[in-house]
Motif scaffolding. Sequence first.
Motif, PDB file in Angstrom:
ATOM      1  N   ASP A  34       0.852  -1.185   0.000  1.00 31.75           N
ATOM      2  CA  ASP A  34       0.000   0.000   0.000  1.00 31.75           C
ATOM      3  C   ASP A  34       0.884   1.230   0.000  1.00 31.75           C
ATOM      4  OD1 ASP A  34       0.940  -0.018   2.617  1.00 31.75           O
ATOM      5  OD2 ASP A  34      -0.961   0.546   3.497  1.00 31.75           O
ATOM      6  N   GLY A  35       0.274   2.363  -0.236  1.00 36.11           N
ATOM      7  CA  GLY A  35       1.023   3.608  -0.289  1.00 36.11           C
ATOM      8  C   GLY A  35       0.231   4.669  -1.015  1.00 36.11           C
ATOM      9  N   GLN A  36       0.900   5.741  -1.331  1.00 37.18           N
ATOM     10  CA  GLN A  36       0.294   6.864  -2.031  1.00 37.18           C
ATOM     11  C   GLN A  36       0.386   6.622  -3.539  1.00 37.18           C
ATOM     12  OE1 GLN A  36       2.011  10.562  -0.800  1.00 37.18           O
ATOM     13  NE2 GLN A  36       1.104  11.715  -2.483  1.00 37.18           N
ATOM     14  N   THR A  38       0.720   7.551  -7.327  1.00 35.25           N
ATOM     15  CA  THR A  38       1.354   8.614  -8.094  1.00 35.25           C
ATOM     16  C   THR A  38       1.523   8.155  -9.533  1.00 35.25           C
ATOM     17  OG1 THR A  38       3.320  10.018  -8.263  1.00 35.25           O
ATOM     18  CG2 THR A  38       3.651   7.817  -7.399  1.00 35.25           C
ATOM     19  N   SER A  45       9.200   3.880  -5.148  1.00 35.77           N
ATOM     20  CA  SER A  45       7.867   3.463  -5.587  1.00 35.77           C
ATOM     21  C   SER A  45       7.927   2.098  -6.260  1.00 35.77           C
ATOM     22  CB  SER A  45       7.271   4.495  -6.557  1.00 35.77           C
ATOM     23  OG  SER A  45       7.990   4.517  -7.778  1.00 35.77           O
ATOM     24  N   LEU A  54       2.876   3.068  -6.617  1.00 37.65           N
ATOM     25  CA  LEU A  54       2.637   3.261  -5.187  1.00 37.65           C
ATOM     26  C   LEU A  54       3.939   3.740  -4.573  1.00 37.65           C
ATOM     27  CD1 LEU A  54       0.496   0.176  -4.124  1.00 37.65           C
ATOM     28  CD2 LEU A  54      -0.248   2.519  -4.532  1.00 37.65           C
ATOM     29  N   PRO A  57       4.140   7.603   1.392  1.00 43.22           N
ATOM     30  CA  PRO A  57       3.628   8.932   1.727  1.00 43.22           C
ATOM     31  C   PRO A  57       4.568   9.623   2.699  1.00 43.22           C
ATOM     32  CG  PRO A  57       2.326   7.220   2.789  1.00 43.22           C
ATOM     33  CD  PRO A  57       3.348   6.530   1.943  1.00 43.22           C
TER      34      PRO A  57
END
Length: 160
Positions: A34-36, A38, A45, A54, A57
């Motif tokens: 999981d992650g932010q 982009t 990433s 991903l 963050p």
Amino acid sequence: MTTTDGFAVVRTSGEFKLVAQRDFPAGSRLFGVDGQITEEPTRYSVQVGAGIHLDLPGGHAPEELMDRFFWRFTNHSCAPNAQLRGRAFFALRPIEPWQEITFHYESTEFEMAEPFDCRCGDATCFGRIQGFKFRTDDERELLRPMLADHLLAMLNVVHR
């Protein structure tokens, strides 16, 4: 050393790596990613779709990065023991306790944000790791069994 759900982030010789703390059979789900979201790749990433990455963050304490985003310490190998399918890692072969979890970065990344010279030492080493975009047709075929869906779709279009 930080541990989480059967995995540990360890630092040896100045480098971090993710290791298993128990046995994992071939084909088993290892962990989710999981992650932010982009559109641009970064050093940390992982590409999970066409133009979808991903990333970590910002604003997290180092402990949280190691506990929640421990996947970020999954290093590259040209002879990996894991692969990314969707947003989860799976064992390509049996993994024993304290064995490092690795995946082939070019099985997910179309173009690396920071290319590097591989040091995995495997006989099948690709050398310079830049991304799937830079691989020959023969090298792409070698990657086929572990390719993420977004790259597999590209490969199938090219070979029609």
